[in-house]
Design an enzyme around this catalytic site. Structure first.
Site, PDB file in Angstrom:
ATOM      1  N   SER A 140      -3.578  22.532  31.185  1.00  0.00           N
ATOM      2  CA  SER A 140      -4.414  23.713  31.180  1.00  0.00           C
ATOM      3  C   SER A 140      -3.737  24.956  30.584  1.00  0.00           C
ATOM      4  CB  SER A 140      -4.845  24.043  32.612  1.00  0.00           C
ATOM      5  OG  SER A 140      -3.715  24.401  33.396  1.00  0.00           O
ATOM      6  N   SER A 172       0.256  20.538  33.369  1.00  0.00           N
ATOM      7  CA  SER A 172      -0.277  21.626  32.536  1.00  0.00           C
ATOM      8  C   SER A 172       0.727  22.407  31.716  1.00  0.00           C
ATOM      9  CB  SER A 172      -1.063  22.604  33.406  1.00  0.00           C
ATOM     10  OG  SER A 172      -2.342  22.080  33.641  1.00  0.00           O
ATOM     11  N   LYS A 187       0.444  33.109  31.241  1.00  0.00           N
ATOM     12  CA  LYS A 187      -0.806  32.412  31.575  1.00  0.00           C
ATOM     13  C   LYS A 187      -1.675  33.297  32.452  1.00  0.00           C
ATOM     14  CE  LYS A 187      -2.416  27.909  33.296  1.00  0.00           C
ATOM     15  NZ  LYS A 187      -2.016  26.619  33.910  1.00  0.00           N
TER      16      LYS A 187
HETATM   17  N1  GLN Z   1      -4.972  18.119  34.106  1.00  0.00           N
HETATM   18  C1  GLN Z   1      -4.668  18.231  35.500  1.00  0.00           C
HETATM   19  C2  GLN Z   1      -5.890  18.743  36.240  1.00  0.00           C
HETATM   20  O1  GLN Z   1      -6.871  18.927  35.621  1.00  0.00           O
HETATM   21  C3  GLN Z   1      -3.480  19.106  35.732  1.00  0.00           C
HETATM   22  C4  GLN Z   1      -3.768  20.539  35.553  1.00  0.00           C
HETATM   23  C5  GLN Z   1      -2.598  21.407  35.876  1.00  0.00           C
HETATM   24  O2  GLN Z   1      -1.442  20.955  35.857  1.00  0.00           O
HETATM   25  N2  GLN Z   1      -2.886  22.635  36.206  1.00  0.00           N
HETATM   26  O3  GLN Z   1      -5.860  18.953  37.405  1.00  0.00           O
END
Ligand code: GLN
Length: 489
Positions: free
Chosen positions: A160, A184, A80
């Protein structure tokens, strides 16, 4: 969907270790899969290319000299873009770190997890697409455009860490690393039909992970099968003196756990995760996976986690509050983009206004507001109290059960653009993953099958265990996978 030609992570490493296939051949297979599909799928924002081939040839030379190559010998892994990689850019899909420019930020060091992968013989394939600074659930908020679902390009792969999930689902690599702050890793794993693990907070080092919400962020693996995820987690887990929140506890044998079965395990099924309005296409496969655990010898126990419904509200105060503080460092002076200004304040303002996208600016504003004098008690402190109540929900449940099983996400992969203009709807998609993040416990998503009409989409079963209970997660995930394979064959 394409399949990785050398088996899973474990088979790939074993075949390279035995010399049945060279690391260079494996690296070339990965690069050509990326080359063929990345233009459409948007999984990678930087590809290691020649550097990966060099690492592979070095591995092949070491094998020729009779050296042991490590548990991930020749396994290509997507990383990532929130994780620092020496020799490859790291941008968090943000213009502020030079995403999409000729001069993306390139850190001079590897994150601890990347260094550990390399030490285990893995090959870094490249950097995977993501939501900007990991804020999002669809890999649409970043500067590079979306990652697309391999089964339906009009749909999201989740987020994400969407690029990492696609890398594995589209067989570009058998494994990838993501980060999970509120879902994510688990949610994109669920959407794309791969395994994704969010370890216990502190199990895996965060050194070299660009911080979003430091009390929640964890790095974890995606893999095409359960044992592969276990092997990668085993390689990256463990104490790191460079991360003061890293836990100094022995790392269990996760791989051995995968085959141990679930005889006698008590599996809690929380009623709050199965509301009447839960989509049938999600509930069906999840209930079928629960039944397969029961047939394998687990005991299903109805449980209650009453504070679940407050998780979205608490998370969307705490995570933005921490983000507003963490992102203060992107000021145009120390990293990446710099917009000229008349004075220091206007340089900061111009850089941040141009460097951050809409969702990131929204989070910074919410977080700054929630932390400001007069609102701190009403929002931030209140959210912290709710977080404690959510953790206590789990502590109480884990006095009765060994494991909790639930859907990973309330829907299958949704359409690109469907939720982008409506942040609240986007945030609500995280409803089932946020509680485990707030509680800091171990959780993973394992494929539970596919559902839906003509073009069925994957559904994930989420398993949650007490802190450092990863081995228990792998026992249950291994049993689910074995049951699904028995049905398929
Ligand atoms: N969807 C969640 C957010 O937007 C979690 C994102 C994540 O785990 N990085 O914060």
């Amino acid at each position: 969907m394409a399949t990785w030609p050398f088996g899973g992570v474990v088979e790939t490493a074993e075949r390279v270790g035995r010399g049945e296939v060279s690391a260079e051949e494996v690296a070339r297979a990965s690069l050509s899969a990326i080359e063929a599909e990345n233009g459409e799928l948007g999984a990678y924002v930087a590809v290691a290319g020649e550097a990966m081939l060099r690492e592979a040839r070095e591995l092949d030379r070491r094998r020729a000299r009779g050296e042991a190559l490590g548990p991930l010998a020749g396994v290509p892994v997507g990383i990532k873009d929130a994780l620092c990689t020496r020799g490859l850019p790291t941008t968090c899909a943000s213009r502020v770190l030079g995403a999409g420019t000729a001069r993306p930020w390139s850190p001079p060091y590897d994150a601890t997890v990347v260094a550990r992968l390399r030490a285990a013989g893995a090959l870094v394939a490249g950097k995977c697409n993501m939501d900007e600074f990991a804020m999002g659930s669809s890999t649409e908020t970043g500067a590079y455009g979306p990652a697309r679902h391999p089964l339906d390009r009009a749909r999201t792969a989740g987020g994400s860490s969407g690029g990492s999930a696609v890398s594995v689902a589209a067989a570009m690599t058998p494994a990838a690393l993501g980060s999970d702050t509120g879902g994510s890793i688990r949610q994109p794993a669920s959407f794309t039909g791969v395994v994704g693990v969010k370890p216990t907070y502190g199990r895996v080092s965060r050194y070299g992970l660009v911080a979003f919400a430091s009390s929640l962020d964890q790095v974890g693996p995606f893999a095409s099968d359960v044992r592969g995820a276990a092997r990668v987690l085993g390689a990256i887990a463990g104490h790191d003196a460079l991360d003061s929140t890293s836990l100094d506890a022995p790392v269990d044998d996760y791989e051995a756990a995968c085959g141990r079965g679930v005889e006698g395990l008590r599996v809690g099924v929380p009623e709050e995760y199965f509301p009447a309005e839960l989509a049938a296409e999600v509930a069906g496969p999840v209930r079928a996976a629960l039944a397969s655990l029961e047939r394998a010898g687990a005991r299903l126990c109805p449980i209650k986690l009453p504070f679940t419904r407050h998780a979205v509200a608490a998370y969307y105060i705490i995570a933005p509050a921490e983000a507003s503080s963490n992102l203060a460092r992107f000021d145009g002076v120390r990293y990446g983009l710099r917009e000229p200004g008349r004075d220091l304040a206007s340089l900061y303002g111009a850089t941040r206004a141009r460097g951050f996208g809409l969702e990131v600016r929204r989070r910074i504003m919410i977080g700054t507001y929630a932390l400001s004098a007069g609102y701190y008690d009403a929002y931030y402190l209140k959210a912290q109290k709710v977080r404690t109540l959510i953790r206590r929900d789990f502590e109480a449940a884990f006095r009765e059960v060994d494991l909790i099983a639930a859907p990973t996400a309330p829907t299958v992969a949704f359409r690109l653009g469907e939720k982008l203009d409506d942040p609240l709807t986007m945030y609500l998609n995280d409803v089932f993953t946020l509680p485990a993040s707030l509680a800091g416990i171990a959780a993973l998503s394992v494929p539970a099958g596919r559902a839906g009409g003509e073009a069925p989409l994957p559904v994930g079963l989420q398993l949650m265990a007490p802190p450092l209970g990863e081995a228990t997660l792998f026992r249950a995930a291994g049993a689910c996978e074995a049951a699904a394979r028995a049905v398929a064959s």
